[in-house]
Design a protein around this motif. Structure first.
Motif, PDB file in Angstrom:
ATOM      1  N   SER A 152       0.831  -1.215   0.000  1.00  0.00           N
ATOM      2  CA  SER A 152       0.000   0.000   0.000  1.00  0.00           C
ATOM      3  C   SER A 152       0.859   1.256   0.000  1.00  0.00           C
ATOM      4  O   SER A 152       0.567   2.221  -0.715  1.00  0.00           O
ATOM      5  N   GLU A 153       1.904   1.260   0.807  1.00  0.00           N
ATOM      6  CA  GLU A 153       2.807   2.412   0.869  1.00  0.00           C
ATOM      7  C   GLU A 153       3.481   2.641  -0.484  1.00  0.00           C
ATOM      8  O   GLU A 153       3.573   3.773  -0.973  1.00  0.00           O
ATOM      9  N   LEU A 154       3.952   1.567  -1.108  1.00  0.00           N
ATOM     10  CA  LEU A 154       4.629   1.695  -2.398  1.00  0.00           C
ATOM     11  C   LEU A 154       3.675   2.163  -3.494  1.00  0.00           C
ATOM     12  O   LEU A 154       4.050   2.947  -4.363  1.00  0.00           O
ATOM     13  N   ARG A 155       2.443   1.697  -3.445  1.00  0.00           N
ATOM     14  CA  ARG A 155       1.431   2.166  -4.407  1.00  0.00           C
ATOM     15  C   ARG A 155       1.121   3.636  -4.169  1.00  0.00           C
ATOM     16  O   ARG A 155       1.093   4.432  -5.104  1.00  0.00           O
ATOM     17  N   ARG A 156       0.897   3.999  -2.919  1.00  0.00           N
ATOM     18  CA  ARG A 156       0.564   5.384  -2.568  1.00  0.00           C
ATOM     19  C   ARG A 156       1.648   6.352  -3.033  1.00  0.00           C
ATOM     20  O   ARG A 156       1.362   7.433  -3.537  1.00  0.00           O
ATOM     21  N   ASP A 157       2.912   5.955  -2.876  1.00  0.00           N
ATOM     22  CA  ASP A 157       4.028   6.837  -3.219  1.00  0.00           C
ATOM     23  C   ASP A 157       4.458   6.740  -4.682  1.00  0.00           C
ATOM     24  O   ASP A 157       5.455   7.338  -5.074  1.00  0.00           O
ATOM     25  N   GLY A 158       3.734   5.955  -5.484  1.00  0.00           N
ATOM     26  CA  GLY A 158       4.010   5.888  -6.916  1.00  0.00           C
ATOM     27  C   GLY A 158       5.119   4.944  -7.330  1.00  0.00           C
ATOM     28  O   GLY A 158       5.566   4.979  -8.475  1.00  0.00           O
ATOM     29  N   HIS A 159       5.574   4.078  -6.423  1.00  0.00           N
ATOM     30  CA  HIS A 159       6.634   3.124  -6.778  1.00  0.00           C
ATOM     31  C   HIS A 159       6.072   1.885  -7.467  1.00  0.00           C
ATOM     32  O   HIS A 159       6.780   1.211  -8.208  1.00  0.00           O
ATOM     33  N   LEU A 160       4.829   1.562  -7.181  1.00  0.00           N
ATOM     34  CA  LEU A 160       4.147   0.430  -7.813  1.00  0.00           C
ATOM     35  C   LEU A 160       2.816   0.919  -8.382  1.00  0.00           C
ATOM     36  O   LEU A 160       2.223   1.857  -7.856  1.00  0.00           O
ATOM     37  N   VAL A 161       2.360   0.275  -9.431  1.00  0.00           N
ATOM     38  CA  VAL A 161       1.066   0.646 -10.018  1.00  0.00           C
ATOM     39  C   VAL A 161      -0.018  -0.274  -9.460  1.00  0.00           C
ATOM     40  O   VAL A 161       0.248  -1.391  -9.022  1.00  0.00           O
ATOM     41  N   ARG A 162      -1.228   0.218  -9.487  1.00  0.00           N
ATOM     42  CA  ARG A 162      -2.367  -0.607  -9.084  1.00  0.00           C
ATOM     43  C   ARG A 162      -2.500  -1.757 -10.077  1.00  0.00           C
ATOM     44  O   ARG A 162      -2.237  -1.599 -11.257  1.00  0.00           O
ATOM     45  N   CYS A 163      -2.945  -2.876  -9.595  1.00  0.00           N
ATOM     46  CA  CYS A 163      -3.188  -3.997 -10.493  1.00  0.00           C
ATOM     47  C   CYS A 163      -4.622  -4.472 -10.325  1.00  0.00           C
ATOM     48  O   CYS A 163      -5.223  -4.302  -9.264  1.00  0.00           O
ATOM     49  N   ARG A 164      -5.149  -5.013 -11.382  1.00  0.00           N
ATOM     50  CA  ARG A 164      -6.481  -5.597 -11.335  1.00  0.00           C
ATOM     51  C   ARG A 164      -6.289  -7.093 -11.140  1.00  0.00           C
ATOM     52  O   ARG A 164      -5.578  -7.739 -11.896  1.00  0.00           O
ATOM     53  N   THR A 165      -6.910  -7.626 -10.117  1.00  0.00           N
ATOM     54  CA  THR A 165      -6.741  -9.032  -9.777  1.00  0.00           C
ATOM     55  C   THR A 165      -8.010  -9.799 -10.102  1.00  0.00           C
ATOM     56  O   THR A 165      -9.105  -9.360  -9.760  1.00  0.00           O
ATOM     57  N   ILE A 166      -7.842 -10.911 -10.768  1.00  0.00           N
ATOM     58  CA  ILE A 166      -8.957 -11.811 -11.058  1.00  0.00           C
ATOM     59  C   ILE A 166      -8.679 -13.088 -10.279  1.00  0.00           C
ATOM     60  O   ILE A 166      -7.607 -13.672 -10.403  1.00  0.00           O
ATOM     61  N   ARG A 167      -9.623 -13.492  -9.450  1.00  0.00           N
ATOM     62  CA  ARG A 167      -9.401 -14.666  -8.611  1.00  0.00           C
ATOM     63  C   ARG A 167     -10.713 -15.410  -8.412  1.00  0.00           C
ATOM     64  O   ARG A 167     -11.790 -14.851  -8.598  1.00  0.00           O
ATOM     65  N   PRO A 168     -10.628 -16.648  -7.979  1.00  0.00           N
ATOM     66  CA  PRO A 168     -11.850 -17.391  -7.666  1.00  0.00           C
ATOM     67  C   PRO A 168     -12.501 -16.837  -6.401  1.00  0.00           C
ATOM     68  O   PRO A 168     -11.863 -16.147  -5.610  1.00  0.00           O
ATOM     69  N   ASP A 169     -13.767 -17.135  -6.214  1.00  0.00           N
ATOM     70  CA  ASP A 169     -14.509 -16.624  -5.055  1.00  0.00           C
ATOM     71  C   ASP A 169     -14.081 -17.260  -3.735  1.00  0.00           C
ATOM     72  O   ASP A 169     -14.185 -16.640  -2.691  1.00  0.00           O
ATOM     73  N   GLY A 170     -13.625 -18.491  -3.772  1.00  0.00           N
ATOM     74  CA  GLY A 170     -13.268 -19.180  -2.536  1.00  0.00           C
ATOM     75  C   GLY A 170     -11.934 -19.881  -2.664  1.00  0.00           C
ATOM     76  O   GLY A 170     -11.307 -19.870  -3.720  1.00  0.00           O
ATOM     77  N   PRO A 171     -11.495 -20.506  -1.577  1.00  0.00           N
ATOM     78  CA  PRO A 171     -10.205 -21.205  -1.597  1.00  0.00           C
ATOM     79  C   PRO A 171     -10.251 -22.435  -2.504  1.00  0.00           C
ATOM     80  O   PRO A 171     -11.262 -23.119  -2.592  1.00  0.00           O
ATOM     81  N   LEU A 172      -9.144 -22.649  -3.200  1.00  0.00           N
ATOM     82  CA  LEU A 172      -9.010 -23.808  -4.074  1.00  0.00           C
ATOM     83  C   LEU A 172      -7.693 -24.501  -3.790  1.00  0.00           C
ATOM     84  O   LEU A 172      -6.743 -23.867  -3.349  1.00  0.00           O
ATOM     85  N   ALA A 173      -7.637 -25.766  -4.068  1.00  0.00           N
ATOM     86  CA  ALA A 173      -6.374 -26.503  -3.978  1.00  0.00           C
ATOM     87  C   ALA A 173      -5.746 -26.475  -5.368  1.00  0.00           C
ATOM     88  O   ALA A 173      -6.398 -26.770  -6.359  1.00  0.00           O
ATOM     89  N   GLY A 174      -4.498 -26.082  -5.456  1.00  0.00           N
ATOM     90  CA  GLY A 174      -3.815 -26.057  -6.749  1.00  0.00           C
ATOM     91  C   GLY A 174      -4.167 -24.812  -7.548  1.00  0.00           C
ATOM     92  O   GLY A 174      -4.643 -23.818  -7.020  1.00  0.00           O
ATOM     93  N   LEU A 175      -3.940 -24.872  -8.840  1.00  0.00           N
ATOM     94  CA  LEU A 175      -4.226 -23.748  -9.717  1.00  0.00           C
ATOM     95  C   LEU A 175      -5.729 -23.571  -9.900  1.00  0.00           C
ATOM     96  O   LEU A 175      -6.471 -24.538 -10.053  1.00  0.00           O
ATOM     97  N   ALA A 176      -6.169 -22.323  -9.904  1.00  0.00           N
ATOM     98  CA  ALA A 176      -7.587 -22.040 -10.117  1.00  0.00           C
ATOM     99  C   ALA A 176      -7.968 -22.302 -11.572  1.00  0.00           C
ATOM    100  O   ALA A 176      -9.081 -22.712 -11.866  1.00  0.00           O
TER     101      ALA A 176
END
Length: 193
Positions: A152-176
């Motif tokens: 969060s600090e690195l994003r706020r200060d412009g060192h990292l860019v925001r990313c859009r994350t796509i993930r499953p709704d719940g926990p999975l074993a292995g690759l989603a």
């Protein structure tokens, strides 16, 4: 944040022989680690630094960056930990740097046994994730932890860019999802690495 982190590592080393430096991906852990190496080798002329990684690409990156830092390559060695483990080799070092430090600990007995042989020297662990993927702890490999900065600090200060994350709704074993299928579904028009 990098200057603050290096100073915090220096301070932590005053009370502990082993420090784990935690910084998010993209924060410059290699730069931070090499700054600690450079300062150590400058201050202690008889010390050798050993930088161990688990992948050849990381070894090559460490060597190239060490050269660009002006580090004395006669006193700095970067190599894959697997080679040392396989040969039973324990090179001389006053400073051991464990790149991707989350790969050590009791859950990785061979790597951990290698790191344990360096209890008498300074040990610096570098990681974005100070826990192992298999859920086992790092054990007592490190006596102190320094957090360089938060995502969060690195994003706020412009060192990292925001990313859009796509993930499953719940926990999975292995690759989603199969990575190639995921790229085709969500990033077909983008450059992917």
């Amino acid at each position: 944040y990098q200057t603050r982190a290096v100073e915090a590592v220096k301070e932590a080393f005053r009370g502990e022989r082993s420090v784990c430096l935690v910084a998010p991906t993209g924060a410059g852990k290699k730069v931070l680690g090499l700054e600690v190496v450079a300062r150590t080798l400058t201050r202690y002329q008889s010390v050798y630094a050993l930088w161990v990684c688990h992948r050849v690409e990381l070894v090559e990156q460490a060597r190239a960056r060490a050269i660009s830092f002006g580090i004395d390559m006669d006193r700095f060695r970067a190599a894959a930990v697997q080679g040392y483990v396989a040969r039973g080799e324990v090179p001389n070092a006053g400073l051991l740097v464990l790149d991707e430090a989350h790969r050590y600990g009791p859950g990785a007995p061979e790597f951990n046994a290698f790191a344990e042989k360096y209890r008498a020297c300074w040990r610096l662990g570098l990681t974005a994730t100070p826990q192992r993927a298999d859920g086992t702890p790092l054990g007592d490999l490190f006596g102190a932890m320094v957090v360089a900065a938060t995502h969060s600090e690195l994003r706020r200060d412009g060192h990292l860019v925001r990313c859009r994350t796509i993930r499953p709704d719940g926990p999975l074993a292995g690759l989603a999802q199969d990575p190639a299928t995921a790229i085709a579904a969500h990033a077909a028009d983008r450059r992917c690495f």
